[in-house]
Design a protein around this motif. Structure first.
Motif, PDB file in Angstrom:
ATOM      1  N   ASP A  57     -26.399 -37.720 -48.232  1.00 43.21           N
ATOM      2  CA  ASP A  57     -26.907 -37.091 -47.011  1.00 43.21           C
ATOM      3  C   ASP A  57     -28.415 -37.271 -46.857  1.00 43.21           C
ATOM      4  O   ASP A  57     -29.018 -36.716 -45.933  1.00 43.21           O
ATOM      5  CB  ASP A  57     -26.549 -35.598 -46.969  1.00 43.21           C
ATOM      6  CG  ASP A  57     -27.189 -34.822 -48.107  1.00 43.21           C
ATOM      7  OD1 ASP A  57     -27.852 -35.452 -48.943  1.00 43.21           O
ATOM      8  OD2 ASP A  57     -27.022 -33.588 -48.144  1.00 43.21           O
ATOM      9  N   LYS A  84     -31.148 -36.190 -47.115  1.00 43.39           N
ATOM     10  CA  LYS A  84     -32.049 -35.040 -47.172  1.00 43.39           C
ATOM     11  C   LYS A  84     -32.028 -34.342 -48.532  1.00 43.39           C
ATOM     12  O   LYS A  84     -32.991 -33.698 -48.918  1.00 43.39           O
ATOM     13  CB  LYS A  84     -31.676 -34.019 -46.086  1.00 43.39           C
ATOM     14  CG  LYS A  84     -32.084 -34.429 -44.680  1.00 43.39           C
ATOM     15  CD  LYS A  84     -31.753 -33.327 -43.691  1.00 43.39           C
ATOM     16  CE  LYS A  84     -32.220 -33.669 -42.290  1.00 43.39           C
ATOM     17  NZ  LYS A  84     -31.919 -32.584 -41.339  1.00 43.39           N
ATOM     18  N   SER A  85     -30.898 -34.465 -49.247  1.00 49.43           N
ATOM     19  CA  SER A  85     -30.749 -33.689 -50.483  1.00 49.43           C
ATOM     20  C   SER A  85     -31.505 -34.296 -51.654  1.00 49.43           C
ATOM     21  O   SER A  85     -31.713 -33.626 -52.659  1.00 49.43           O
ATOM     22  CB  SER A  85     -29.272 -33.547 -50.851  1.00 49.43           C
ATOM     23  OG  SER A  85     -28.715 -34.807 -51.150  1.00 49.43           O
ATOM     24  N   HIS A 119     -33.944 -33.530 -56.226  1.00 54.29           N
ATOM     25  CA  HIS A 119     -32.818 -32.953 -55.498  1.00 54.29           C
ATOM     26  C   HIS A 119     -33.131 -31.505 -55.127  1.00 54.29           C
ATOM     27  O   HIS A 119     -34.162 -30.958 -55.527  1.00 54.29           O
ATOM     28  CB  HIS A 119     -31.560 -33.008 -56.361  1.00 54.29           C
ATOM     29  CG  HIS A 119     -31.722 -32.332 -57.684  1.00 54.29           C
ATOM     30  ND1 HIS A 119     -32.221 -32.990 -58.790  1.00 54.29           N
ATOM     31  CD2 HIS A 119     -31.489 -31.054 -58.085  1.00 54.29           C
ATOM     32  CE1 HIS A 119     -32.276 -32.146 -59.818  1.00 54.29           C
ATOM     33  NE2 HIS A 119     -31.850 -30.964 -59.413  1.00 54.29           N
ATOM     34  N   LEU A 120     -32.252 -30.922 -54.375  1.00 57.89           N
ATOM     35  CA  LEU A 120     -32.366 -29.508 -54.023  1.00 57.89           C
ATOM     36  C   LEU A 120     -31.497 -28.702 -54.982  1.00 57.89           C
ATOM     37  O   LEU A 120     -30.336 -29.048 -55.205  1.00 57.89           O
ATOM     38  CB  LEU A 120     -31.914 -29.277 -52.577  1.00 57.89           C
ATOM     39  CG  LEU A 120     -32.702 -30.017 -51.483  1.00 57.89           C
ATOM     40  CD1 LEU A 120     -32.100 -29.716 -50.122  1.00 57.89           C
ATOM     41  CD2 LEU A 120     -34.176 -29.617 -51.510  1.00 57.89           C
ATOM     42  N   GLY A 136     -31.722 -24.115 -52.848  1.00 52.68           N
ATOM     43  CA  GLY A 136     -32.226 -24.958 -51.764  1.00 52.68           C
ATOM     44  C   GLY A 136     -33.660 -25.398 -51.940  1.00 52.68           C
ATOM     45  O   GLY A 136     -34.240 -26.026 -51.048  1.00 52.68           O
TER      46      GLY A 136
END
Length: 272
Positions: A117, A119-120, A144-145, A149
């Motif tokens: 994705d 964004k992660s 990463h998140l 988050g």
């Protein structure tokens, strides 16, 4: 006009003014509410655009993979490609000590993988040939998140060979040109693998992912500054040599003119 009439008129004016203020405030409040509604629509469109952009990025990220693979195969044919690329990059080179450069001569391949994705997060893999510094064949750092988050990172533990831990060294050395460095060596490039203090603002990771990885060739082909300086010095020396020749030529010309003048005077004296 009587005093009482004047007072009445003044009260009416003040009353009208207060009414106008109330109307103005009401209109402003209504305008603010409408602006907020319009802004919500803009935010909704921006969010929708972000989702569409993400889909496009995911699509083209997959399309780029075969070309990245082909590029890696071609890069493998060029000795010292990656160390040259890093040394030529202004931000990365500032993090490299002399022994870091020596270790990076064994770096054979670099790969950046963005998660599905995007964004992660992403991962950077460094592939090394057998070398005298550490046992690892691959060193990786992943961004990463985490579950809450927030940005987080993790990396490969470097298995240093005896007495070869570059993260524990810092001393004044000489660079390749033999000129002594004016400051202590920077912290080793390899300390980056153990630094997880601020994963959301990891400058080196962002530089490699967003600047170097898309087109490493542009940094590999940057001219060597030492060579450029050497060429510049040679050109200056050549120019100085030409100037010296011109000056000698001018002096010789002046001497010849003086000799000719003396010969002419001698001839005139003999004629007399």
């Amino acid at each position: 006009m009587s005093a009482s009439a004047a007072k009445v008129s003044k009260k009416e004016l003040n009353s009208n003014h207060d009414g106008a203020d109330e109307t103005s405030e009401k209109e402003q409040q209504e305008a603010i509410e409408h602006i907020d509604e319009v802004q919500n629509e803009i935010d909704r469109l921006n969010e929708q655009a972000s989702e569409e952009i993400l889909k496009v990025e995911q699509k083209y990220n997959k399309l780029r993979q075969p070309f990245f693979q082909k590029r890696s195969e071609l890069i493998a044919k060029i000795p010292n490609f990656w160390v040259t690329t890093f040394v030529n990059h202004p931000q990365v080179s500032a993090l490299l000590g002399e022994e870091d450069e020596e270790a990076l001569h064994y770096l054979s391949r670099v790969e950046v993988t963005e998660f599905e994705d995007i964004k992660s997060g992403y991962r950077i893999d460094f592939y090394f040939d057998e070398n005298p510094y550490f046992e690892n064949k691959v060193l990786s750092k992943e961004f990463h998140l985490n579950e809450s988050g927030d940005p987080s990172s993790k990396s490969t533990e470097i298995k240093w060979k005896s007495g070869k831990d570059l993260t524990k060294r810092s001393s004044q050395t000489q660079n390749k040109a033999g000129r002594k460095r004016q400051h202590e060596e920077p912290e080793s490039f390899f300390t980056w693998f153990t630094d997880h203090a601020d994963a959301g603002a990891d400058e080196l990771g962002e530089v490699i992912k967003d600047d170097i990885w898309p087109n490493p060739l542009q940094y590999y082909l940057v001219p060597d500054m030492d060579d450029e300086e050497g060429e510049g010095e040679d050109e200056e020396e050549d120019e100085e040599g030409l100037e010296d020749i011109d000056e000698e030529g001018d002096e010789d010309g002046e001497e010849e003119e003086e000799d000719d003048g003396e010969d002419a005077e001698d001839d005139e004296g003999e004629d007399d």
